[in-house]
Design a protein around this motif. Structure first.
Motif, short mmCIF file in Angstrom:
data_model
loop_
_atom_site.label_atom_id
_atom_site.label_comp_id
_atom_site.label_asym_id
_atom_site.label_seq_id
_atom_site.Cartn_x
_atom_site.Cartn_y
_atom_site.Cartn_z
N ILE A 74 0.85 -1.21 0.00
CA ILE A 74 0.00 0.00 0.00
C ILE A 74 0.88 1.25 0.00
O ILE A 74 0.62 2.20 -0.74
N ALA A 75 1.92 1.23 0.83
CA ALA A 75 2.84 2.38 0.89
C ALA A 75 3.46 2.64 -0.47
O ALA A 75 3.59 3.79 -0.90
N CYS A 76 3.84 1.59 -1.17
CA CYS A 76 4.43 1.75 -2.51
C CYS A 76 3.40 2.22 -3.52
O CYS A 76 3.68 3.10 -4.34
N LEU A 77 2.22 1.66 -3.46
CA LEU A 77 1.15 2.04 -4.40
C LEU A 77 0.85 3.53 -4.33
O LEU A 77 0.68 4.20 -5.35
N HIS A 78 0.83 4.07 -3.10
CA HIS A 78 0.52 5.48 -2.89
C HIS A 78 1.77 6.36 -2.81
O HIS A 78 1.65 7.57 -2.61
N ARG A 79 2.95 5.73 -2.93
CA ARG A 79 4.23 6.46 -2.87
C ARG A 79 4.34 7.26 -1.57
O ARG A 79 4.81 8.40 -1.55
N TYR A 80 3.88 6.65 -0.48
CA TYR A 80 3.95 7.32 0.82
C TYR A 80 5.39 7.65 1.19
O TYR A 80 6.31 6.88 0.93
N ARG A 81 5.55 8.80 1.85
CA ARG A 81 6.81 9.11 2.52
C ARG A 81 6.73 8.41 3.87
O ARG A 81 5.72 8.51 4.56
N LEU A 82 7.78 7.69 4.21
CA LEU A 82 7.77 6.88 5.43
C LEU A 82 8.88 7.27 6.38
O LEU A 82 9.98 7.61 5.95
N ASP A 83 8.56 7.20 7.67
CA ASP A 83 9.59 7.19 8.70
C ASP A 83 9.84 5.72 8.95
O ASP A 83 8.92 4.97 9.31
N ILE A 84 11.07 5.26 8.72
CA ILE A 84 11.40 3.84 8.77
C ILE A 84 12.35 3.60 9.94
O ILE A 84 13.40 4.22 10.04
N GLU A 85 11.93 2.70 10.83
CA GLU A 85 12.76 2.31 11.97
C GLU A 85 13.33 0.93 11.66
O GLU A 85 12.60 0.02 11.27
N LEU A 86 14.65 0.79 11.83
CA LEU A 86 15.31 -0.49 11.57
C LEU A 86 15.60 -1.21 12.88
O LEU A 86 15.70 -0.58 13.94
N VAL A 87 15.74 -2.52 12.84
CA VAL A 87 15.94 -3.30 14.05
C VAL A 87 17.26 -2.97 14.75
O VAL A 87 17.40 -3.19 15.95
N ASP A 88 18.22 -2.41 14.01
CA ASP A 88 19.51 -2.06 14.63
C ASP A 88 19.48 -0.69 15.30
O ASP A 88 20.50 -0.20 15.78
N GLY A 89 18.30 -0.04 15.33
CA GLY A 89 18.16 1.25 15.98
C GLY A 89 18.28 2.43 15.03
O GLY A 89 17.98 3.56 15.41
N ALA A 90 18.71 2.19 13.81
CA ALA A 90 18.80 3.28 12.82
C ALA A 90 17.40 3.71 12.40
O ALA A 90 16.43 2.96 12.54
N ARG A 91 17.34 4.91 11.89
CA ARG A 91 16.06 5.48 11.44
C ARG A 91 16.32 6.30 10.19
O ARG A 91 17.35 6.97 10.09
N LEU A 92 15.40 6.23 9.22
CA LEU A 92 15.53 7.05 8.03
C LEU A 92 14.16 7.39 7.50
O LEU A 92 13.17 6.79 7.89
N GLN A 93 14.15 8.37 6.62
CA GLN A 93 12.91 8.75 5.97
C GLN A 93 13.11 8.60 4.47
O GLN A 93 14.17 8.91 3.93
N GLY A 94 12.07 8.08 3.82
CA GLY A 94 12.15 7.91 2.38
C GLY A 94 10.78 7.64 1.79
O GLY A 94 9.83 7.31 2.50
N GLN A 95 10.71 7.81 0.48
CA GLN A 95 9.47 7.56 -0.25
C GLN A 95 9.45 6.10 -0.70
O GLN A 95 10.40 5.62 -1.33
N ALA A 96 8.38 5.39 -0.36
CA ALA A 96 8.24 4.00 -0.77
C ALA A 96 8.07 3.93 -2.28
O ALA A 96 7.23 4.62 -2.85
#
Length: 90
Positions: free
Chosen positions: A17-39
């Motif tokens: 769904i995120a890719c279909l709508h090209r949502y901008r996401l706040d992405i949390e990774l299991v190693d504690g890193a965080r980034l923002q990007g467009q799906a």
């Protein structure tokens, strides 16, 4: 790299769904890193590893799905809120 652990199917749907709508996401990774990007898209390799493709300020990145802890859409009116992905494997 350790063995890939696939996401539960209902959680995979949120990424689609995120890719279909090209949502901008706040992405949390299991190693504690965080980034923002467009799906952008999802991808499955011949070895059955699944990736989320995102466009960040640094360019396009492939994120292995079992490295994702959670995603939160940043777009107003998104059809879902924060989704916890880690610990919910097939």
């Amino acid at each position: 790299m350790d063995d890939y652990q696939p996401l539960a199917c209902d959680l995979y749907d949120y990424l689609e769904i995120a890719c279909l709508h090209r949502y901008r996401l706040d992405i949390e990774l299991v190693d504690g890193a965080r980034l923002q990007g467009q799906a952008l898209n999802t991808e499955t390799t011949a070895s059955k590893e699944e990736f989320l493709l995102v466009r960040t300020a640094e360019g396009e990145q492939r994120l292995r799905m079992d490295r994702l802890l959670a995603i939160t859409p940043l777009d107003a009116g998104a059809s879902f809120g924060r989704v916890l992905l880690s610990g919910n494997r097939c």
